[in-house]
Write a protein that holds these residues in place. Sequence first.
Motif, mmCIF file in Angstrom:
data_model
loop_
_atom_site.group_PDB
_atom_site.id
_atom_site.type_symbol
_atom_site.label_atom_id
_atom_site.label_comp_id
_atom_site.label_asym_id
_atom_site.label_seq_id
_atom_site.Cartn_x
_atom_site.Cartn_y
_atom_site.Cartn_z
ATOM 1 N N LEU A 65 -6.407 12.254 1.958
ATOM 2 C CA LEU A 65 -5.752 11.664 3.121
ATOM 3 C C LEU A 65 -6.675 10.688 3.836
ATOM 4 O O LEU A 65 -6.252 9.612 4.279
ATOM 5 N N LEU A 68 -6.876 7.483 1.725
ATOM 6 C CA LEU A 68 -5.705 6.614 1.824
ATOM 7 C C LEU A 68 -5.840 5.616 2.975
ATOM 8 O O LEU A 68 -5.515 4.432 2.837
ATOM 9 N N HIS A 69 -6.319 6.087 4.109
ATOM 10 C CA HIS A 69 -6.470 5.200 5.271
ATOM 11 C C HIS A 69 -7.518 4.131 4.995
ATOM 12 O O HIS A 69 -7.320 2.950 5.321
ATOM 13 N N ASP A 72 -6.115 1.581 2.594
ATOM 14 C CA ASP A 72 -5.104 0.751 3.241
ATOM 15 C C ASP A 72 -5.764 -0.348 4.060
ATOM 16 O O ASP A 72 -5.432 -1.528 3.924
ATOM 17 N N CYS A 78 -4.819 -2.623 8.188
ATOM 18 C CA CYS A 78 -4.181 -1.306 8.280
ATOM 19 C C CYS A 78 -2.680 -1.478 8.511
ATOM 20 O O CYS A 78 -2.188 -1.334 9.641
ATOM 21 N N GLY A 80 -0.195 -0.162 6.095
ATOM 22 C CA GLY A 80 0.595 0.723 5.250
ATOM 23 C C GLY A 80 0.939 0.167 3.886
ATOM 24 O O GLY A 80 1.732 0.765 3.149
ATOM 25 N N LEU A 83 0.907 2.172 0.504
ATOM 26 C CA LEU A 83 1.956 3.151 0.240
ATOM 27 C C LEU A 83 3.139 2.570 -0.531
ATOM 28 O O LEU A 83 3.962 3.328 -1.060
ATOM 29 N N ILE A 109 2.139 12.099 3.360
ATOM 30 C CA ILE A 109 2.649 10.986 4.161
ATOM 31 C C ILE A 109 4.174 11.003 4.149
ATOM 32 O O ILE A 109 4.825 10.824 5.192
ATOM 33 N N CYS A 126 4.511 3.736 9.191
ATOM 34 C CA CYS A 126 3.740 4.400 8.133
ATOM 35 C C CYS A 126 2.249 4.116 8.293
ATOM 36 O O CYS A 126 1.411 4.972 7.987
ATOM 37 N N LEU A 130 -0.803 6.968 8.557
ATOM 38 C CA LEU A 130 -2.055 6.992 7.792
ATOM 39 C C LEU A 130 -3.259 7.196 8.704
ATOM 40 O O LEU A 130 -4.172 7.969 8.384
ATOM 41 N N CYS A 333 8.255 5.107 3.450
ATOM 42 C CA CYS A 333 6.935 4.477 3.377
ATOM 43 C C CYS A 333 6.658 3.797 2.052
ATOM 44 O O CYS A 333 5.780 2.928 1.972
#
Length: 337
Positions: A65, A68-69, A72, A78, A80, A83, A109, A126, A130, A333
């Motif tokens: 998790l 993922l941020h 992104d 940032c 999303g 996704l 998510i 979304c 994140l 998302c």
Amino acid sequence: MQLLAKLLALSVVVLALSSPIAGDANCPSLLEVGHYRQSCPAAESIVRATVEGYFSRDPTVTAPLLRLHFHDCFVRGCDGSVLLNTTTTSGPAEKDAMPNQSLDGFYVIDAAKAALESQCPGVVSCADILALVARDAVSLATAGNTGGASLWEVQTGRRDGRVSSAAEAVANLPSSFADFAKLKEQFASKGLNVKDLAILSGAHAIGNSHCASFAKRLYNFTGNGDADPSLDPSYAAALRARCPPQFDNATTVEMVPGSSTSFDTDYYKLVVSRKGLFHSDQALLQDQEAGALVYFLQGSSTQDFVQRFGVSMVRMGRAGVLTGSAGEIRKNCALVN
């Protein structure tokens, strides 16, 4: 080194980063703490409950998790975009790029988004999900954080992008084999400085890595069948036992041996001992400022490290954000509206 450590120890870490941050000049809305206080008051609680539910069944969910941020924000900002699914008209999306094919946690998510859409349809982006799940994941994984209390406030108000490109992911994501100059350049392109680079590298305190992400360090670092000289020989031998020359692509190694689910300063202790798993980890010692931070943080408390990490996460979370009327609030998302 000692003087810098003392100065760092005396520095004030500002956690209440609640002042609005302007987005693009064409987007009048601002990022702020509590953006959904009127439109969806339970938004952060819903996201938190979703992450806690998955964490209670599988504590290893935290690192994916957080990753993922990061992935992104380093591509298009940032928004999303990591996704989004590949479609017949869009071409390969970010998640299908080689560096992203090991990404995981999309199901968390999706679950959070479904819960939010049920409570507040069309309100929470979304991209904000994140950012929130990354914070919640670190909070749950942090050693000594009783009950997993939130460790920093997340600024929200992002909107979702409509474009996702695998080629852009390959071009913009920092490589595990990068040297310091390249890392510094890539972080600077997102408005992040050397301090942020050293602190955010601490994300490697949790999680696992596939052998392919570091095997070159073991067997063919310069193309002559040699090992990376910055890697401790005994650790290299242990890694070769885990990842032989013909390794299984599914085989993984803990970023911090014996501590893949505990967010603390052990990562920095490994880097100081030349046991950082990635070349990009050891590259921090190539720079005087970053190296000083590594030595300081390896002797720091977990609380101090996480406070600093939160500040840099907020800074990263501002990169290339869409606000106001830019972008959209996706219903799903994985798909543009």
